[in-house]
Design an enzyme around this catalytic site. Structure first.
Site, mmCIF file in Angstrom:
data_model
loop_
_atom_site.group_PDB
_atom_site.id
_atom_site.type_symbol
_atom_site.label_atom_id
_atom_site.label_comp_id
_atom_site.label_asym_id
_atom_site.label_seq_id
_atom_site.Cartn_x
_atom_site.Cartn_y
_atom_site.Cartn_z
ATOM 1 N N SER A 221 10.029 -0.476 -2.045
ATOM 2 C CA SER A 221 10.760 -0.276 -3.295
ATOM 3 C C SER A 221 12.032 -1.141 -3.292
ATOM 4 O O SER A 221 11.934 -2.362 -3.231
ATOM 5 C CB SER A 221 11.065 1.211 -3.490
ATOM 6 O OG SER A 221 11.449 1.473 -4.811
ATOM 7 N N GLU A 337 1.642 3.866 -9.163
ATOM 8 C CA GLU A 337 3.068 3.688 -8.947
ATOM 9 C C GLU A 337 3.918 4.544 -9.899
ATOM 10 O O GLU A 337 5.071 4.855 -9.600
ATOM 11 C CB GLU A 337 3.452 2.211 -9.117
ATOM 12 C CG GLU A 337 2.956 1.304 -8.005
ATOM 13 C CD GLU A 337 3.770 1.417 -6.724
ATOM 14 O OE1 GLU A 337 4.685 2.255 -6.672
ATOM 15 O OE2 GLU A 337 3.481 0.659 -5.778
ATOM 16 N N HIS A 440 4.150 6.223 -5.909
ATOM 17 C CA HIS A 440 5.193 5.343 -5.379
ATOM 18 C C HIS A 440 5.767 5.916 -4.094
ATOM 19 O O HIS A 440 6.112 7.099 -4.028
ATOM 20 C CB HIS A 440 6.292 5.181 -6.427
ATOM 21 C CG HIS A 440 7.357 4.202 -6.052
ATOM 22 N ND1 HIS A 440 7.100 2.869 -5.839
ATOM 23 C CD2 HIS A 440 8.696 4.372 -5.838
ATOM 24 C CE1 HIS A 440 8.227 2.249 -5.527
ATOM 25 N NE2 HIS A 440 9.205 3.142 -5.507
#
Length: 529
Positions: A221, A337, A440
């Site tokens: 990320s 995600e 995610h």
């Protein structure tokens, strides 16, 4: 006899004796002590025999007059510095429920790193992993159990996690800050912290048995975005040999980098909003007060800037020109995600609501988008909204990074799609419904071999199988620049310009042709206008 023993111990520790300065140890790592450029550290040994050094300073505390300055060198110390507990985390609020810290509180004094090494000798020359945490550049810490380096160290890798400044402390630009800077730059302090840590690794990691010529930078990320940023920066691109990105990049992302003038304007507006008429007044404010003020609704997020120093141009332009770090890249994202409400809000997932949302976001290009994200039933609408939300959030920008590096980087790019959903929660942890895909950040514990550190989920044998597969690929790449190895399904490097093979990581892992290139090419066209 006692005198001889004392002199021997002093010499082994690299400390001066009455007969002059003892030579620094060049081969043996004695007990849990390591001599760094700034002084002697003492860490601890885990039950598995891995030596760990926590809370190691790599830059001076960025407090007082050093708030919003480029990281400064560490002051050397005499005697033995204890490195047995994690240092404080960077200034942040408790934002993300999945973050679990082992750090020593929260502080501006946060520029520390942690090292896990299996080396029994400083001559081992083992490959090195330097991992940057995620958290949207507003949260995260190198002490999180999911990033713990012991598991990678057991595979023959020296693992390092790095703290860096966040939010207003890490990324605020301001006209006065640019004026006082020798580079006429401001902002990007968090990235400069990462650069300082990489320079520390180059100078010191050999003492821990690591090879400074075999450093891999990695992150997830915001950490993945950081990896792409370090690849693009002229300050960092010679400090590592390989790169791993998990879900995120600085190429064609909504999170900057902004032109410096715009970033300075945001900083000046914030300062005015809290009545700070000068840089001195800003530096005099308590850190917690600044943090809370910067976190109020309506305050723009402090994004990276094209400061002419860390970034000399947009990262996309750097990659287009082939001026990025020309290193092998392992990169990918997850199958879910983001969820449909990210696109639809509170509206139910129906074809009509999905069409309405697409028209709102894409206007005259809406029909082109709808063709690539078709939705004729409620089920299709939910999946299409989930896919488009994930692409808008992070998948497209990660694809852009992989695609551009494949075209201009002159090095292999290995792409993955992580598709293993997390299992059900343990009954004591909650009853949140399981995601249909890999959400995610779901891959972190699998990739780094740290499932057992997360007590929230009821891990199954299949989860440990997936973790063994993914961690093996990562470890091979860190060691060799190629993820392939014995007992693993073949992972071909992606070919530039289409027809790329992508490794789908799940209980059954296999390479398959790229599925969604047309989606990303369209989003690329739209983003460029």
């Amino acid at each position: 006899m006692k005198t001889i023993l004392l002199l021997t111990l002093l010499a082994l520790a690299g400390l001066p004796t009455a007969f002059g300065q003892a030579k620094k140890p060049t081969t043996a790592i004695i007990s849990n002590r390591v001599q760094t450029a700034n002084g002697l550290l003492e860490g601890a040994t885990t039950a598995s025999g891995i030596r760990e050094f926590k809370g190691v300073p790599f830059a001076a505390p960025p407090v007082g007059e050093l708030r919003w300055r480029e990281p400064q060198p560490v002051k050397s110390w005499t005697g033995v510095r204890q490195a047995k507990k994690f240092a404080p985390q960077a200034m942040q609020l408790p934002i993300y429920s999945d973050m679990n810290f082992r750090s020593d509180g929260v502080s501006e004094d946060c520029l520390y790193l942690n090292v896990w090494t299996p080396a029994k000798s400083a001559a081992a020359k083992l490959p090195v992993l330097v991992y940057f945490y995620g958290g949207g550049f507003i949260a995260g810490d190198g002490s999180e159990p999911r990033y713990d380096g012991e598991s990678m160290a057991r595979r023959g890798i020296v693992a390092v996690t790095v703290n860096y400044r966040l939010g207003i402390f890490g990324f605020m630009a301001h006209p006065e800050l640019s004026k006082e800077s020798p580079h006429k730059a401001s902002g990007n302090y968090g990235f400069l912290d990462q650069n300082a840590a990489l320079r520390w690794v180059q100078q010191n990691i050999a003492a821990f048995g690591g090879d400074p010529n075999k450093v891999t930078i990695a992150g997830e990320s915001a950490g993945s975005m950081s990896v792409s940023a370090q690849m693009a920066s002229p300050l960092s691109k010679a400090l590592f040999a390989r790169a791993i990105g998990e879900s995120g990049s600085m190429l064609n992302t909504s999170f900057g980098p902004l032109p410096l003038a715009e970033a300075e304007k945001n900083g000046a507006a914030f300062a005015a909003s809290i009545g700070a008429a000068s840089l001195a007044a800003l530096r005099a404010l308590p850190a917690q007060q600044l943090l809370e003020a910067a976190s109020k609704p309506g305050v723009p997020r402090f994004a990276p800037a094209i400061d002419g120093y860390f970034f000399t141009q947009l990262p996309t332009a750097t990659f287009a020109a082939g001026q990025q770090a020309r290193v092998p890249l392992l990169v990918g994202w997850n199958s879910q995600e983001m969820s449909a409400p990210f696109l639809l809000g509170k509206e139910p997932a129906t074809p009509e609501n999905f069409r309405s949302a697409v028209q709102k976001f894409y206007g005259e290009r809406a029909e082109e988008v709808l063709k690539l994200y078709p939705a004729t039933t409620a089920q299709e609408a939910e999946q299409a909204a989930t896919d488009l939300a994930g692409d808008r959030f992070i998948a497209y920008s990660t694809w852009k990074w992989a695609d551009m590096h494949g075209q201009t980087g002159g090095q292999p790019v290995y792409r993955y799609l992580y598709a293993r959903p997390r299992p059900a929660m343990n009954p004591t942890a909650g009853n949140e419904p399981a995601a249909k895909g890999a959400s995610h950040s779901a891959e972190i514990e699998y990739a780094l071999g740290n499932l057992a550190t997360n007590k929230v989920y009821a891990w199954t044998p299949d989860d440990y199988k997936v973790s063994e597969t993914m961690q093996s690929y990562f470890a091979n790449f860190i060691k060799n620049g190629n993820p392939n190895g014995n007992g693993l399904p073949t992972w071909p490097a992606a070919k530039a310009g289409g027809n790329a093979q992508v490794l789908r990581i799940d209980v059954t892992t296999k390479a398959e042709p790229e599925q969604n290139r047309a989606r990303y090419l369209l989003l690329d066209q739209i983003f460029g206008k």
